[in-house]
Design an enzyme around this catalytic site. Structure first.
Site, short mmCIF file in Angstrom:
data_model
loop_
_atom_site.label_atom_id
_atom_site.label_comp_id
_atom_site.label_asym_id
_atom_site.label_seq_id
_atom_site.Cartn_x
_atom_site.Cartn_y
_atom_site.Cartn_z
N THR A 4 0.77 -1.15 0.03
CA THR A 4 0.13 0.09 -0.05
C THR A 4 0.95 1.12 0.11
O THR A 4 1.97 1.21 0.37
CB THR A 4 -0.89 -0.07 1.43
OG1 THR A 4 0.00 -0.07 2.39
CG2 THR A 4 -1.72 -1.21 1.42
N GLU A 61 -5.85 -3.18 -1.70
CA GLU A 61 -6.49 -4.28 -0.73
C GLU A 61 -7.71 -4.90 -1.35
O GLU A 61 -7.90 -6.14 -0.84
CB GLU A 61 -6.91 -3.70 0.67
CG GLU A 61 -5.65 -3.47 1.53
CD GLU A 61 -5.12 -1.94 1.23
OE1 GLU A 61 -5.41 -1.52 0.39
OE2 GLU A 61 -4.78 -1.37 2.31
N LYS A 95 -14.62 17.70 10.11
CA LYS A 95 -15.52 17.66 11.10
C LYS A 95 -15.95 19.26 11.59
O LYS A 95 -14.97 19.63 12.31
CB LYS A 95 -14.82 16.84 12.22
CG LYS A 95 -14.78 15.53 11.63
CD LYS A 95 -14.41 14.46 13.00
CE LYS A 95 -14.09 13.22 12.60
NZ LYS A 95 -12.74 13.05 12.15
N TRP A 123 -19.94 16.17 9.16
CA TRP A 123 -18.69 16.11 8.38
C TRP A 123 -19.07 16.83 7.16
O TRP A 123 -20.11 16.67 6.44
CB TRP A 123 -18.79 14.53 8.31
CG TRP A 123 -18.29 13.89 9.35
CD1 TRP A 123 -18.14 14.33 10.69
CD2 TRP A 123 -18.03 12.28 9.35
NE1 TRP A 123 -17.48 13.05 11.33
CE2 TRP A 123 -17.64 12.17 10.69
CE3 TRP A 123 -18.15 11.24 8.50
CZ2 TRP A 123 -17.29 10.79 10.99
CZ3 TRP A 123 -17.95 9.93 8.88
CH2 TRP A 123 -17.61 9.74 10.14
P1 AMP Z 1 -4.60 2.65 -3.74
O1 AMP Z 1 -4.38 1.43 -2.73
O2 AMP Z 1 -3.42 3.35 -3.59
O3 AMP Z 1 -5.35 2.18 -4.85
O4 AMP Z 1 -5.62 3.50 -2.72
C1 AMP Z 1 -6.81 3.31 -2.57
C2 AMP Z 1 -7.74 4.43 -2.08
O5 AMP Z 1 -7.82 5.36 -3.20
C3 AMP Z 1 -9.23 4.20 -1.59
O6 AMP Z 1 -9.29 3.61 -0.37
C4 AMP Z 1 -9.84 5.37 -1.84
O7 AMP Z 1 -9.51 6.29 -0.79
C5 AMP Z 1 -8.94 6.17 -3.04
N1 AMP Z 1 -9.76 5.90 -4.24
C6 AMP Z 1 -9.72 4.97 -5.23
N2 AMP Z 1 -10.41 5.05 -6.15
C7 AMP Z 1 -11.51 6.26 -5.96
C8 AMP Z 1 -12.39 6.88 -6.43
N3 AMP Z 1 -13.05 6.45 -7.43
N4 AMP Z 1 -12.83 7.87 -5.97
C9 AMP Z 1 -12.41 8.38 -4.48
N5 AMP Z 1 -11.32 7.91 -4.04
C10 AMP Z 1 -10.73 6.66 -4.56
#
Ligand code: AMP
Length: 546
Positions: A185, A330, A439, A444
């Site tokens: 991650t 994940e 917040k 929110w």
């Molecule tokens: P990653 O593991 O680097 O792909 O990051 C995942 C995170 O990216 C998710 O938990 C979201 O917070 C954000 N994310 C992924 N796709 C979207 C989306 N379409 N809109 C908003 N946030 C997103």
């Protein structure tokens, strides 16, 4: 009573073997790191990957060993993947956009034995070689001519290995729960954590992504995965394309608007996938040059929220459909996509937009729920915000080496760290990362929603919203704007632009113009860095309460 069907382990090597046999002449075209466009076919790609498997076996690679790749999207990178996974070793995709010490951290944590690398990354590997004690060998994804100039000690040439090893290799034959891939991650809080995909999880994810309402692609499609193979497996496309026999077009190191457009037009690309910033660059280039797409039909956009301006520009100006998708490392990564239901598809286009802007619905194989902090389920009424939790056969169960401890709740759901709503149509909408939510007065405010609207201002290149401490309301939103080159604007221009588009109490207390909104290693706005940069900032409304 058990069923009586065949035991056929779901291992990913079968996708490439299938493509080689049944779509053997379908091409994989790459813009190489060396410059020229390189063409191969699934039949050739499989043979070359098997030769590399034999090279790895000759080096003593055993099932379960971690073999890393540090590379752009290319046919050679795919060959390395299948070579590693086919023999039961674990393909660890390294994200070159990480800082060098994070890169070293994950190489050491994974105990990588071998690293496949593009020429691009030799300087960083040479500089930090001494910090990677588990790494025995580097394999440079290049030919003999370019290898002559490489001066990384002990490095081997990919094309020499292809030439000197036999294409006779046995793939698969192991348990489908065997680990296939490892991806860390981005580690916005604490150290990066490893997500260890299995053959089975990748196989099932591939079958799901191939559905019409997910990627919606088939053998006649020409697919350009701009999303990198090191960002959650190019959203699965490196498995899905061979599984369905789609032609692949790999962008290599060049992801600017002009280079992407050139590939789309010369190779007849019908489908592509990338994060919003890539599309923003492409659309800017299209507008500046007056270019049009001849073949492109659909793009999947995810990784961060898609602004309305992008969906509209693709649809109104170029006749291309945008499918908004959400997922995370994940979740393999596809969790939801905003494909319209039959009911919503009947609506006029303008009324579809609010749904197209949401992150969408889960396919079969993904379960979602919204909960409060006490783990109580919340209603799907489109307004109640809650923690988004997810469960399914391609969702993480534990991080590699047990980092982070027990990560599932009592019902076996994983907490995504995202805050979301789910409406009556089942459309999920991310309102924030839990740690970015603002917040204000006990309620929110969604930073993402304000950002998306602000991004639609004709002068804005990028916008970010953070919560800033406020003596009366706890936190209030601050809007940061990076203007397009050559533009000037005032605070009021942006605030007026938001009037009527967001609730009054969501209105940012201030607007700051910045030269750069920083993006992290996977193209997301780096709010942690923004907060650090704005550390001494005080809102004009933050009069001390007396
Ligand atoms: P990653 O593991 O680097 O792909 O990051 C995942 C995170 O990216 C998710 O938990 C979201 O917070 C954000 N994310 C992924 N796709 C979207 C989306 N379409 N809109 C908003 N946030 C997103």
């Amino acid at each position: 009573m058990l069923g009586l069907m065949q035991d056929w382990p779901l291992t990913v090597d079968k996708f490439l073997t299938h493509a080689a046999q049944w779509h053997g002449r379908r091409e994989v075209v790459s813009r190489s790191v060396e410059g020229p466009i390189v063409r191969t076919t699934y039949a050739e790609l499989e043979q070359r990957a098997k030769r590399i498997s034999n090279a790895l076996l000759a080096m003593g690679v055993k099932p379960g060993d971690r073999v890393a790749t540090l590379a752009w999207n290319s046919g050679r990178h795919m060959e390395a993947w299948y070579a590693i996974m086919g023999i039961g070793a674990v393909c660890h995709t390294l994200n070159p956009r990480l800082f060098a010490d994070q890169l070293c951290y994950i190489i050491n944590h994974a105990e990588d034995r071998i690293i496949f690398t593009d020429l691009t990354f030799l300087p960083v590997l040479m500089e930090h070689r001494h910090q990677m004690p588990t790494v025995e060998t580097f394999i440079v994804l290049t030919d003999q001519d370019h290898m002559a100039k490489v001066d990384l000690k002990g490095a081997l040439c990919f094309e020499t290995l292809v030439e000197t090893h036999s294409p006779d290799a046995k793939w698969g034959g192991f348990d489908e729960n065997t680990a296939a891939g490892l991806c860390y991650t981005s580690g916005t809080t604490g150290n990066p954590k490893g997500v260890l995909y299995s053959h089975r999880s990748n196989f099932l994810h591939t079958l799901v992504t191939a559905q019409t309402d997910v990627m919606g692609i088939g053998s006649r499609d020409v697919v350009l995965p701009v999303v990198p193979m090191f960002h959650a497996n190019a959203w699965g496309l490196t498995f899905t394309c061979p599984a369905i026999g789609a032609k692949m077009v790999m962008p290599g190191p060049k992801m600017d608007g002009e280079s992407i457009l050139e590939l789309i037009e010369t190779e007849g690309v019908t489908f592509s996938a990338a994060v919003p910033t890539v599309w923003q660059m492409l659309l800017q280039h299209m507008r500046a040059t007056g270019a049009k797409f001849s073949t492109l039909k659909r793009v999947v956009i995810g990784g961060s929220a898609v602004p309305e301006a992008i969906i509209r520009a693709f649809h109104d100006d170029y006749g291309v459909e945008v499918i908004h998708a959400w997922g995370m490392t994940e979740t393999s990564p596809l969790g939801t996509q905003a494909s319209l239901t039959a009911e919503l598809a009947e609506l006029p286009y303008d009324e579809q937009i609010p749904y197209r802007l949401k992150q969408g619905r889960p396919p079969a194989g993904v379960q979602l729920k919204l909960t409060d902090d006490e783990d109580k389920r919340l209603p799907h009424d489109g307004t109640t915000f809650g923690r988004l939790k997810i469960k399914g056969p391609f969702i993480v169960g534990r991080y590699f080496k047990g980092d982070g401890g027990e990560i599932l709740d009592e019902e076996g759901f994983f907490d995504t760290g995202d805050v979301a709503t789910i409406d009556q149509h089942g459309f999920m909408q991310i309102t924030d990362r839990a740690k970015d939510v603002i917040k204000s007065g006990g309620e929110w405010i969604s930073s993402i929603e304000i950002e998306n609207i602000a991004c639609g201002h004709p002068k804005a290149a990028l916008a970010a919203v953070i919560g800033v401490a406020h003596p009366k309301w706890d936190e209030r939103p601050l809007l940061l704007v990076q203007l397009k080159p050559g533009e000037t604007a005032t605070r009021d221009e942006f605030l007026e632009f938001l009037v009527g588009k967001i609730a009054k109490w969501w209105m940012p207390d201030d607007v700051q113009f910045v030269s750069e909104i920083p993006l992290g290693a996977t193209g997301k706005i780096d709010k942690k860095l923004i907060r650090q940069r704005m550390a001494g900032y005080v809102l004009p409304t933050a009069e001390p309460v007396g």
